[in-house]
Design a protein around this motif. Structure first.
Motif, PDB file in Angstrom:
ATOM      1  N   ASP A  40       0.833  -1.238   0.199  1.00 60.54           N
ATOM      2  CA  ASP A  40       0.117  -0.055   0.168  1.00 60.54           C
ATOM      3  C   ASP A  40       0.851   1.321   0.041  1.00 60.54           C
ATOM      4  OD1 ASP A  40      -2.346  -1.477  -0.091  1.00 60.54           O
ATOM      5  OD2 ASP A  40      -2.410  -1.620   2.097  1.00 60.54           O
ATOM      6  N   ILE A  41       1.930   1.246   0.894  1.00 63.09           N
ATOM      7  CA  ILE A  41       2.850   2.384   0.800  1.00 63.09           C
ATOM      8  C   ILE A  41       3.568   2.472  -0.558  1.00 63.09           C
ATOM      9  CG2 ILE A  41       5.089   3.305   1.759  1.00 63.09           C
ATOM     10  CD1 ILE A  41       4.233   2.061   4.328  1.00 63.09           C
ATOM     11  N   ALA A  44       0.959   4.105  -2.905  1.00 65.11           N
ATOM     12  CA  ALA A  44       0.921   5.723  -2.452  1.00 65.11           C
ATOM     13  C   ALA A  44       1.971   6.300  -3.084  1.00 65.11           C
ATOM     14  CB  ALA A  44       0.918   5.854  -0.948  1.00 65.11           C
ATOM     15  N   THR A  48       1.781   9.377  -6.069  1.00 64.75           N
ATOM     16  CA  THR A  48       2.415  10.568  -5.528  1.00 64.75           C
ATOM     17  C   THR A  48       3.326  11.059  -6.616  1.00 64.75           C
ATOM     18  OG1 THR A  48       2.308  10.337  -3.135  1.00 64.75           O
ATOM     19  CG2 THR A  48       3.678  12.028  -4.136  1.00 64.75           C
ATOM     20  N   GLN A  54      -0.596  11.856  -2.181  1.00 61.77           N
ATOM     21  CA  GLN A  54      -1.272  10.847  -1.129  1.00 61.77           C
ATOM     22  C   GLN A  54      -0.821  11.117   0.110  1.00 61.77           C
ATOM     23  OE1 GLN A  54      -3.355   8.411  -1.999  1.00 61.77           O
ATOM     24  NE2 GLN A  54      -3.171   9.500  -4.019  1.00 61.77           N
ATOM     25  N   THR A  60      -2.628   6.788   4.229  1.00 64.31           N
ATOM     26  CA  THR A  60      -1.274   6.558   3.820  1.00 64.31           C
ATOM     27  C   THR A  60      -0.447   6.665   5.244  1.00 64.31           C
ATOM     28  OG1 THR A  60      -1.888   7.924   1.696  1.00 64.31           O
ATOM     29  CG2 THR A  60       0.679   7.634   2.726  1.00 64.31           C
TER      30      THR A  60
END
Length: 93
Positions: A40-41, A44, A48, A54, A60
């Motif tokens: 997920d990071i 993000a 970005t 994000q 985030t």
């Protein structure tokens, strides 16, 4: 996450010193959560870089905190298992 809490709060004090699987299960389950939050990071960061920032989204920062907590917990219980049991037993398991 509830399984990890049960392992940490109930089974680790009860049989953590005699059963290596308690520590290994904690590390493995936290590792699975680390993988999901790190993905997920990564998404993000990708968004970005594409121009859709994000940084302002609380999700985030939630995933950053989850990843940091999971990695920290993994290292703590991996070190506990290495302190308690022989490295020749912990590494293959």
């Amino acid at each position: 996450m509830s399984i990890v809490l049960a392992l940490i709060l109930h089974f680790e004090p009860l049989c953590g010193q005699t059963n290596i699987l308690v520590y290994i299960e904690i590390c493995s389950l936290m590792g699975a959560l680390t993988v999901m939050s790190t993905k997920d990071i990564g998404i993000a960061i990708k968004l970005t870089m594409e121009g859709v920032s994000q940084v302002g989204y609380p999700q985030t920062w939630l995933f950053v905190m989850v990843a940091a907590t999971c990695v920290d917990t993994q290292l703590i219980y991996l070190n506990k298992s290495l302190d308690t049991f022989n490295a020749a037993i912990v590494s293959p398991v």
